[in-house]
Design a protein around this motif. Structure first.
Motif, mmCIF file in Angstrom:
data_model
loop_
_atom_site.group_PDB
_atom_site.id
_atom_site.type_symbol
_atom_site.label_atom_id
_atom_site.label_comp_id
_atom_site.label_asym_id
_atom_site.label_seq_id
_atom_site.Cartn_x
_atom_site.Cartn_y
_atom_site.Cartn_z
ATOM 1 N N VAL A 127 35.377 17.809 -159.180
ATOM 2 C CA VAL A 127 33.926 17.122 -159.696
ATOM 3 C C VAL A 127 32.970 18.064 -159.435
ATOM 4 C CG1 VAL A 127 32.584 15.085 -159.645
ATOM 5 C CG2 VAL A 127 34.853 14.869 -159.266
ATOM 6 N N PHE B 49 32.467 21.131 -162.122
ATOM 7 C CA PHE B 49 31.875 20.919 -163.598
ATOM 8 C C PHE B 49 30.715 20.194 -163.467
ATOM 9 C CE2 PHE B 49 36.596 20.519 -163.757
ATOM 10 C CZ PHE B 49 36.870 21.970 -163.901
ATOM 11 N N THR B 50 30.062 20.093 -162.428
ATOM 12 C CA THR B 50 28.755 19.092 -162.311
ATOM 13 C C THR B 50 27.610 19.596 -163.290
ATOM 14 O OG1 THR B 50 29.135 19.217 -160.262
ATOM 15 C CG2 THR B 50 26.808 18.587 -160.663
ATOM 16 N N ASN B 51 27.647 20.605 -163.832
ATOM 17 C CA ASN B 51 26.470 21.030 -164.654
ATOM 18 C C ASN B 51 26.950 21.042 -166.381
ATOM 19 O OD1 ASN B 51 24.576 21.592 -162.758
ATOM 20 N ND2 ASN B 51 25.367 23.466 -162.449
ATOM 21 N N LEU B 52 28.252 20.606 -166.333
ATOM 22 C CA LEU B 52 28.752 20.783 -167.871
ATOM 23 C C LEU B 52 28.603 19.231 -168.715
ATOM 24 C CD1 LEU B 52 31.946 22.601 -167.371
ATOM 25 C CD2 LEU B 52 29.743 23.507 -168.239
ATOM 26 N N ASP C 69 29.423 15.790 -170.688
ATOM 27 C CA ASP C 69 30.511 14.950 -170.421
ATOM 28 C C ASP C 69 31.692 14.964 -171.738
ATOM 29 O OD1 ASP C 69 29.074 13.719 -168.123
ATOM 30 O OD2 ASP C 69 28.477 12.271 -169.495
ATOM 31 N N ARG D 186 33.709 17.708 -169.933
ATOM 32 C CA ARG D 186 34.138 17.912 -168.531
ATOM 33 C C ARG D 186 35.429 16.614 -168.254
ATOM 34 N NH1 ARG D 186 29.743 14.551 -165.337
ATOM 35 N NH2 ARG D 186 28.473 16.245 -166.123
ATOM 36 N N LEU E 3 38.283 19.041 -168.939
ATOM 37 C CA LEU E 3 38.445 20.050 -167.932
ATOM 38 C C LEU E 3 39.095 19.364 -166.667
ATOM 39 C CD1 LEU E 3 34.924 22.123 -168.519
ATOM 40 C CD2 LEU E 3 37.424 22.891 -168.786
ATOM 41 N N LEU E 4 38.515 18.021 -166.202
ATOM 42 C CA LEU E 4 39.066 17.681 -165.115
ATOM 43 C C LEU E 4 40.662 17.276 -165.144
ATOM 44 C CD1 LEU E 4 36.379 14.845 -164.215
ATOM 45 C CD2 LEU E 4 37.227 16.674 -162.801
#
Length: 529
Positions: free
Chosen positions: A459, A462-465, A467, A470, A473-474
């Motif tokens: 988590v 990718f905080t600043n990406l 939704d 994200r 990517l997760l």
């Protein structure tokens, strides 16, 4: 403690001896319980401190490094200065270091505190085992190790569950802070119950051997952990590895000139002893190391919470608890050569299964089958390797005996943590960079996120990406970690296969019988399994 074991012990031992056994078993269990609790907490630590996979490797390696590097010295210290004194000093260091771990504000502070914790643990293990060896003899010693092994077995199975519950409901810091009241209680109990004992033939500490061995091991692990990030052909890695080799050669040169060395290298001229050493390295590098990587896989690949991951470790932990009892009955009919080869073959099957299951994205139910095989192999290896190596050392050097047994194992574990970590990290990073590029993530952002993928901070990576990207990517990060974990399992399977063949070839005669006062195969369970 199990009431049946406790009642049997009380009826069979002289007054006062059972209390000594109880305290020694509890102290040894603390070491292993703590390590298993921390293993489940690693992803939470990574998220809390913003740690990379290298930082997380050092959470494990800093502890195991000082622990393994100082075991032989700790055994010698206990022999020379007293086993009770060594236990008290070890408890004090371990308790203070646990507090520092709990209040750590950075990964560097945590890793330094973990290194200090390992110093205390090395004194605790060697001294407590030496106390048991000194207090009991013959059949009583075997029965004492049966109780000791049962206590550690309970810690094996309960450690991951306790770690998951503590991390989920109280936070990872309490995995360390709970050691404070426990350590204080054990200090008081040790001071009241233990009787002082020494080896009157013990010589002064081998400071030259301690310095060369521990520094050699540190430089080797430092090079292995940083190899991926700095480049394996870089000067920084090359000088560390070269210096490690030079210092180890110096260590051997120092020890062969000692009247009472920390390691009696003449033992390695015995084929059976050498075969036991390879089996022990195979156990550490192919099975025991998974204590640290399985919780990461369960949380990163399957999305389990720490508490659920702790429960999900039971297919691995339970066979480790019960298989030594099967080994006890098998040892009456089969040689150590056969049992160690069987243990490594079973471990090979377990590791290879986990590799294949990771590649096909198997369900947890299928994945757990590989964990069962791996745990069963580990249980067989633990009991037989400990019996053979303990029996090869003169009983009057009980501190050195326990140190030698554990140093071989934990040096292998340390190398495996670093080696498998390098395989996992490089594979996970490579797969993620490819997937991130296909999803349109710019190379700089992908490179910054990659080190946090392997550590379990999916988590935070990718905080600043937005939704929209994200979620994809997760999913890519989870798949990438599974690929890295699969490669680590394949490497572990190769280790099991190679050490299994070496063990089979080197054992030239059956080695069923324990030394007269050595613990029996089905009874001995080593910490941090």
């Amino acid at each position: 403690m199990p009431q049946g074991s406790q009642g049997d012990a009380k009826r069979g031992y002289e007054p006062g001896k059972f209390l000594i056994l109880l305290v020694a078993s509890a102290v040894s269990s603390l070491i292993m319980l703590d390590s298993n609790i921390v293993a489940v907490s690693l992803p939470a630590i990574a998220r809390s401190l913003g740690a990379t996979f290298t930082d997380i490797e050092w959470v494990v390696s800093a502890y195991v490094l000082t622990f393994s590097a100082l075991l032989l010295a700790a055994g010698s210290f206990a022999d020379r200065h007293g086993r009770k004194r060594a236990t008290l000093i070890g408890l004090a260091i371990f308790t203070v270091a646990s507090a520092l771990c709990g209040f750590a504000t950075s990964s560097l502070m945590l890793n330094l505190a973990r290194a200090l914790q390992g110093v205390g643990a090395s004194l605790l293990l060697t001294a407590s085992m030496a106390v048991i060896n000194k207090t009991f003899s013959g059949a009583d010693r075997a029965r004492a190790y049966g109780f000791w092994g049962a206590c550690l077995g309970i810690a094996i199975t309960s450690g991951p569950i306790a770690g998951g519950v503590i991390t989920d409901f109280f936070g990872w810091r309490w995995a360390f802070l709970l050691n404070l009241p426990v350590g204080i209680v054990f200090l008081v109990a040790t001071a009241k119950v233990f009787k002082e004992s020494r080896d009157h033939e013990a010589k002064r500490l081998d400071l030259g051997g301690i310095a060369t061995f521990s520094t050699s091991l540190f430089l080797l692990i430092w090079g292995l952990i940083d190899g991926n990030s700095l480049g394996w052909t870089s000067f920084a890695i090359a000088w560390r590895l070269l210096a490690s080799v030079v210092l180890f050669v110096a260590f051997v040169a120092i020890e062969v000139r000692q009247e009472r060395p920390m390691i009696d290298f003449t033992l390695f001229k015995q084929p059976t002893f050498l075969g036991t050493a390879f089996a022990m390295l195979g156990y550490a590098g192919a099975a025991q190391v998974m204590i640290f990587y399985l919780p990461l896989a369960l949380q990163n690949s399957y999305g389990f919470t720490p508490a659920k991951a702790g429960l999900a470790m039971l297919p691995f932990a339970l066979p480790m608890f019960f298989t030594p009892r099967l080994g006890a009955s098998l040892s009456a009919r089969y040689s150590s050569r056969a049992l160690l080869t069987l243990g490594l073959a079973t471990t090979f099957v377990g590791d290879l299964s986990l590799f294949l299951f990771s590649r096909i994205d198997a369900s947890y139910g299928v994945f757990a089958l590989g964990m069962v095989a791996l745990g069963a192999g580990a249980g067989l290896l633990n009991s037989e390797t400990s019996k053979a190596m303990q029996g090869a050392v003169p009983p009057q050097r009980s501190g050195m005996a326990s140190g030698l047994t554990s140093t071989t194992r934990f040096t292998g574990l340390l190398l495996a943590v670093a080696g498998l970590g390098a395989a996992l990290s490089s594979s996970a990073t490579r797969h993620f960079l490819t997937a991130a590029s296909a999803l349109g993530l710019d190379p700089k952002s992908a490179a910054e996120a990659a080190p946090r993928i392997a550590s379990g901070d999916l988590v935070g990576a990718f905080t600043n990406l937005p939704d929209s990207i994200r979620v994809h990517l997760l999913s890519a990060a989870s798949t990438s970690f599974a690929a890295g974990f699969g490669l680590a399992c394949l490497v572990a399977a190769i280790v099991a296969a190679v050490t299994g063949m070496l063990t089979f070839v080197l054992f030239q005669r059956p080695a069923r019988a324990s030394a007269p006062d050595a613990p029996t195969a089905g009874h001995l369970v080593q910490p941090m399994e």
